[in-house]
Design an enzyme around this catalytic site. Structure first.
Site: not given
Length: 750
Positions: A92, A391, A277, A293
């Site tokens: 990713e 803002h 996540k 793992d």
């Protein structure tokens, strides 16, 4: 062996601009800073660390291939006062950049503190329907010492390392309408530096018969639990509010936005799931990189987040009494740094060496710090976007007013500033200018600019020998350099941003600068006011004729800009003056092909040979770029020194260069490209003989030949730089193979 380095570890752990480097430059930097051993450097460069099919076939069932994922580094981490570069396997985008940025901020604030108080795995044995659950529990606890002793005697190695079974606990689940009576026995096992799943499962099997005998119950499941709540790691960081200040918002605003985001995740499981996540976006890639793992770690984290009956956030962010932002994470992490499964993959072994861990607990602490950093980065981005939206309009209106926006254009300028997210006075002025077409009204004169191009070069046959009067065959890289000349308020300036030469050309190469200024003097423009912006489309110092192409492009551009109307022969002559200043004894081939841009046979002498070459069909070439600079002046000088020491031998070698070049030229003109390729490969051997090749160049040549190139050789001065391969129909395969080996590559057709 790791390279010996000087300086403290903090200096070696910092890599400013790391993302800007090529893969090969990154690897060399890691090696130079002592993070990679010689063997790890070589393994990463040639791809030997990659998992092979034979080994993969021994790891899991039904293997048909191997799927690769990128391996990157999280930088700037400091945990418990120790510096780390963190290997991460993840597909990713943005995760590693975000992590490194957060770690840098954490480091500036004193780093992360982390603590793994204990690190125990839980093995579960399920006893079903004993006659008396409470008596069963009493019997088990009464014989706890005997049971622990039995299990530890069966695993003496683990006990010797300080591990083994530390305790036994018993839980009772009463009989209900839906479930039978169950007594669950927990073995609390310290597996030391191994993950320990197999050991704990074996212990559950080994004790099953004893438990049945003690309780008259029946044993069913015997397996570890992945809810490792006896391996909780805590990490925390404190960030002064001033460190949080950013463009358009104050540190207090960022702090408060992060706290609000944290509070949202604490009370709402829908937000908490995404919040957590984000934490695992950092932890999982490190788990994969170290062979742990990650699925078990994920399961433990999410189960722990719901331990009180409601799913909530694993981190909290609060304001301290002094206004600083304080963040902490509590998360179960049970990992290993030793064991057979970790040793099955060379990349995992290498990553473990890079981390230089002393224990599995240290890895767990680092993982918690990585999770905290990734969480901070994610919610900081979200919260500051919220601040920005609240803002941005006010800030844009202030900037538009400062820029002197006319009343009738005010709202339009504000809207466009917000849309383009570049809320600056300069940007506002540009918008005003476009809206009113007021360049002339405001006295802003558009600078006159003139563009010109020049060609790079690839020497197919004959480099170095061409300096000694032998022929060479060269082909152009079209439009390799673009030069733009503009009027300015200053005396001549030259910038080459792509080569990091922004206004520093005079400092970086004073001899070349003096030569180009001498050219300007000959053209009587050295007192004129102008600037030159050069855009090379080829890398610097890679044997591709970049310096000659810059000289030609600049001379051609000023000739056009100031209406001097130089002929190509004169441009070539002036560029040669610059080449002589840059390289000492140039052959003349670089400036010639930069000027004329056609395939040529070049041979120096009293009456130079300059023959244009026509190829019956296109040559499809691949250029492989090593990223190790090739300094022409140094390589030419070294060859000259060796020639002077043994002229007879070197003249014979140069005669062989000539024979190879003439044979290759004839083959090219006859469309006999296999013979041309063969001559290129022989030429590379001759260049090795005069000691101008390098390990990087030889490796690229071999890769190209392995992938079907008709021939391959270094091109240019050598010592680094580039190779050229006659790729034919295999160009794509050659480019891909070079890329996988960490080199850059491009295709050229002539």
């Amino acid at each position: 062996m790791y390279k010996q380095t000087t300086g403290n570890l903090v200096d070696r752990a910092r890599f400013p601009g790391f993302y800007k480097l090529s893969i090969r430059e990154r690897l060399n930097r890691l090696h130079d800073q002592g993070w990679l051993s010689e063997s790890d450097l070589a393994s990463l460069q040639d791809g030997h660390h990659l998992l092979g099919l034979n080994r993969a076939d021994k790891m899991i069932e039904n293997v048909i291939g191997v799927m690769s994922l990128p391996l990157g580094l999280g930088l700037n981490f400091q945990v418990n006062g120790k510096d780390y570069i963190v290997p991460l396997v993840v597909e990713e985008p943005s995760i590693i950049a975000a992590l490194s940025a957060a770690a840098k901020l954490f480091r500036q604030s004193g780093g992360v503190t982390a603590k793994a108080a204990e690190s125990l795995l839980i093995g579960q044995v399920q006893l079903v329907s004993p006659p008396d659950a409470n008596e069963a529990k009493r019997q088990i606890l009464q014989h706890k010492a005997t049971l622990i002793d039995k299990l530890n005697r069966l695993h003496p190695g683990m006990v010797e390392r300080g591990g083994g079974v530390k305790d036994i606990e018993v839980r009772i689940f009463e009989h209900t309408e839906d479930n039978p009576l169950m007594v669950i026995v927990h073995l609390l096992v310290d597996t030391c530096d191994v993950m320990g799943a197999n050991v704990v499962n074996a212990m559950c099997e080994e004790i099953a018969a004893d438990l049945e005998a003690m309780t008259d119950g029946r044993v069913f499941l015997r397996i570890l639990s992945n809810l490792t709540d006896r391996a909780i790691v805590r990490a925390w960081v404190k960030i002064p509010v001033a460190e949080l200040e950013g463009k358009h918002f104050s540190g207090a605003e960022v702090r408060d936005g992060i706290i609000l985001a944290s509070q949202f995740a604490t009370i709402d499981p829908y937000r908490a799931a995404t919040h957590n996540k984000g934490i695992m976006n950092g932890i999982d890639p490190l788990a994969v990189a170290t062979g742990n793992d990650w699925r078990a770690i994920e399961a433990a984290a999410h189960a722990y987040a719901a331990k009180d009956g409601r799913y909530t956030a694993l981190t909290t962010w609060q304001s301290d009494s002094d206004g600083s932002l304080h963040g902490k994470i509590d998360i179960p992490i049970k990992v290993g740094i030793k064991g057979g499964s970790l040793e099955a993959n060379d990349t995992i072994i290498m990553n473990q060496r890079m981390l230089r861990l002393d224990s599995a607990a240290e890895l767990a602490e680092l993982m918690a710090a990585v999770g905290l950093a990734q969480n901070f980065s994610a919610i900081k981005t979200l919260s500051t976007e919220g601040i920005q939206k609240g803002h941005m309009s006010l800030h844009a209106r202030s900037v538009a007013a400062t820029a002197g926006t006319p009343k009738e254009l005010f709202e339009t300028v504000v809207t466009r500033l917000i849309e383009q997210r570049d809320i600056t006075v300069t940007s506002a002025q540009k918008i005003i200018s476009k809206l009113t077409d007021s360049n002339s009204k405001n006295g802003i004169k558009r600078k006159k600019a003139t563009l010109a191009t020049a060609n790079g070069k690839i020497i197919l046959l004959g480099e170095h020998a061409v300096v000694y009067g032998r022929p060479a065959l060269a082909v152009p890289i079209k439009n390799a350099v673009v030069a733009e000349v503009s009027d300015s308020d200053n005396l001549p300036e030259i910038t080459v941003p792509a080569w990091d030469l922004d206004g520093k050309l005079e400092e970086s190469n004073p001899h070349w600068w003096a030569a180009i200024m001498a050219v300007f003097a000959q053209l009587e423009i050295d007192k004129r006011h102008f600037s030159i912006h050069v855009k090379p489309n080829i890398p610097a110092a890679m044997g591709l004729g970049g310096s000659a192409a810059i000289a030609v492009a600049i001379i051609r551009a000023v000739s056009a800009h100031f209406h001097i109307h130089l002929a190509d022969d004169k441009i070539n002559q002036l560029a040669f003056q610059c080449e002589t200043a840059a390289h000492g004894t140039p052959s003349g081939i670089d400036n010639t092909i930069a000027t004329f841009g056609v395939p040529i046979i070049y041979q120096a002498g009293e009456h130079p040979r300059l023959d244009r070459v026509e190829f019956p069909k296109p040559l499809h070439l691949v250029i492989g770029i090593s990223e190790k600079p090739s300094l022409t002046v140094d390589m030419v000088a070294r060859v000259r020194d060796r020639w002077q020491q043994n002229r007879y031998l070197y003249e014979q070698l140069f005669d062989n260069f000539a024979k190879v070049a003439e044979t290759g030229i004839q083959a090219a003109q006859a469309c006999d490209y296999p013979t041309l390729g063969h001559m290129m490969t022989i030429n590379h051997g001759l260049l090795n003989a005069i000691q101008v090749s390098s390990p990087e160049l030889d490796r690229m040549v071999q890769i190209a030949k392995d992938k079907g190139a008709l021939g391959a050789k270094l091109t240019g001065a050598g010592g680094g730089g580039s190779i050229v391969a006659l790729g034919g129909d295999q160009c794509d395969a050659i480019v891909n193979a070079l890329g996988k080996a960490g080199f850059k590559a491009l295709q050229v057709s002539v």
